[in-house]
Write a protein that holds these residues in place. Structure first.
Motif, PDB file in Angstrom:
ATOM      1  N   UNK A 241      34.126  28.677   1.881  1.00 25.88           N
ATOM      2  CA  UNK A 241      33.112  28.159   2.373  1.00 25.88           C
ATOM      3  C   UNK A 241      33.820  27.763   4.407  1.00 25.88           C
ATOM      4  N   UNK A 242      33.271  28.352   4.577  1.00 24.41           N
ATOM      5  CA  UNK A 242      33.420  29.412   6.136  1.00 24.41           C
ATOM      6  C   UNK A 242      32.447  27.369   7.217  1.00 24.41           C
ATOM      7  N   UNK A 243      33.008  26.883   7.874  1.00 20.88           N
ATOM      8  CA  UNK A 243      32.728  25.610   8.555  1.00 20.88           C
ATOM      9  C   UNK A 243      33.185  26.006  10.278  1.00 20.88           C
ATOM     10  N   UNK A 244      31.900  25.893  11.215  1.00 19.64           N
ATOM     11  CA  UNK A 244      31.490  26.443  12.595  1.00 19.64           C
ATOM     12  C   UNK A 244      31.601  24.925  13.266  1.00 19.64           C
ATOM     13  N   UNK A 245      31.845  24.428  14.443  1.00 20.21           N
ATOM     14  CA  UNK A 245      31.965  23.130  15.603  1.00 20.21           C
ATOM     15  C   UNK A 245      31.112  24.763  16.243  1.00 20.21           C
ATOM     16  N   UNK A 246      29.852  23.898  16.658  1.00 23.09           N
ATOM     17  CA  UNK A 246      29.191  25.241  17.761  1.00 23.09           C
ATOM     18  C   UNK A 246      28.263  24.102  18.817  1.00 23.09           C
TER      19      UNK A 246
END
Ligand code: A2P
Length: 341
Positions: A241-246
């Protein structure tokens, strides 16, 4: 029975196993499936659709009669065997970075640019995992209000590196908890209880190749060469599971409610956004799911046209195998590929 002859290159790997699982789950119309890997795995047995199938070594002759070849065995293997497979008449869907930048190879996320599949010349590239989940979440917003700039920080799971990295995190976590020292093999430093701001090699401009993939692939998929993008890609001690703060800057203001309304209808997206009950996407719960989860949508306090959000997806599924299978499905659905040629 009508169906396709499918080859999986890298069938014993993490993404390869996911290819097989997803083809089974979605009842992809297969006449046969041929699992391929390196010579180390030749003779191994896999169960596919309740039948035992033998893994074969990948050789030039492996692709005779194959309709669709799904590749996930590293860029070097793809560079060597993909053109051979395409020459033999197979449509290659390649999960490696080998061809993503080539101008004659479409780079596809079915929710964003399915029409680009049409101009393939035998090889279609599957984007990088962190790019896929970002464009699935951002493209529906971009269609309504052009995005000018993206600043993204990623928190990427070790399964993106392959099976050896899963072993490394497991071993090191045990060693740390038992008070032993760790020796890194897969990563340059210990990954257990640590985070590493280094994914793929460093480039002359100070970014890593992974960060630059996010820039170039996003522009190619969204047909938006002028979007300014800056990324910091970080490996974290998460299995899947990859997470991203965009952080997004639009051409005009967009309220969080408008973004939520758009994303609630967007293909492949699931909103999990209620801070009052601590509802937001997490890699632990996204693992094994197909969706791109979006939450923490809020105004970017630093820019009047800005929004900020948190985006999580299973990097082995939507970030790799599922996206590739969806490309194959898109082709079969639109009649762009036919069994036996
Ligand atoms: P093998 O298991 O025989 O080494 P992962 O990313 O999980 O580490 O998996 C990598 C996949 O790529 C495995 O299936 C691996 O097969 C396969 N692979 C590695 N090198 C080659 C090669 N030279 N030819 C074909 N498959 C390869």
């Amino acid at each position: 029975m009508k169906g396709y002859k499918v080859a999986i290159v890298g069938a014993t790997g993490l993404v390869g196993q996911e290819f097989i699982k997803i083809l089974e789950e979605r009842s992809f119309p297969m006449l046969s499936i041929c699992p391929l890997a390196s010579d180390r795995s030749a003779g191994k047995k896999l169960f596919i659709n309740h039948r035992e199938v033998e893994v074969k070594e990948t050789v030039s002759e492996s692709f005779e009669g194959i309709d669709i070849a799904l590749f996930s065995a590293g860029a070097e293997t793809s560079r060597h065997f993909s053109p051979i497979a395409a020459q033999a008449g197979a449509t290659v869907i390649d999960n490696s970075s080998a061809f993503r930048g080539h101008s004659d190879v479409p780079l596809i996320v079915p929710e964003v640019n399915p029409e680009d599949i049409k101009w393939h010349k035998g090889i279609i590239a599957n984007p990088n995992c962190s790019t896929i989940q970002m464009v699935v979440a951002l493209y529906p917003l971009h269609k309504v209000n052009l995005i000018k700039r993206i600043v993204v920080g990623t928190y990427q799971a070790v399964s993106g590196t392959g099976s050896a990295a899963i072993g490394e995190l497991t071993t090191q976590a045990k060693q740390v908890l038992e008070g032993q020292s760790t020796i890194p093999h897969v990563y340059p430093h210990q990954i257990a209880f640590n985070v590493l701001p280094e994914i793929d090699v460093f480039l002359d401009n100070g970014y890593t190749k992974e960060e630059w993939k996010l820039v170039e692939e996003t522009r190619k998929i969204m047909h938006a060469d002028d979007i300014a993008i800056s990324a910091t890609c970080v490996r974290v001690p998460v299995f899947t599971g990859h997470s991203e703060a965009i952080h997004i800057e639009f051409s005009r203001p967009m309220s969080p409610d408008e973004a939520r309304r758009i994303l609630a209808q967007a293909p492949g997206v699931k909103l999990l956004d209620d801070p009052t009950i601590s509802l937001y996407p997490q890699p632990w719960s996204a693992a094994g799911c197909d969706e791109v989860f979006v939450g923490r949508i809020r105004r970017d306090a630093s820019h009047s046209n800005g929004l900020t959000m948190w985006v999580v997806s299973d990097n082995l599924r939507k970030g790799a195998a599922l996206n590739a299978v969806q490309i194959a499905e898109e082709m079969t659905k639109r009649g762009w590929i036919h069994p036996g040629g």
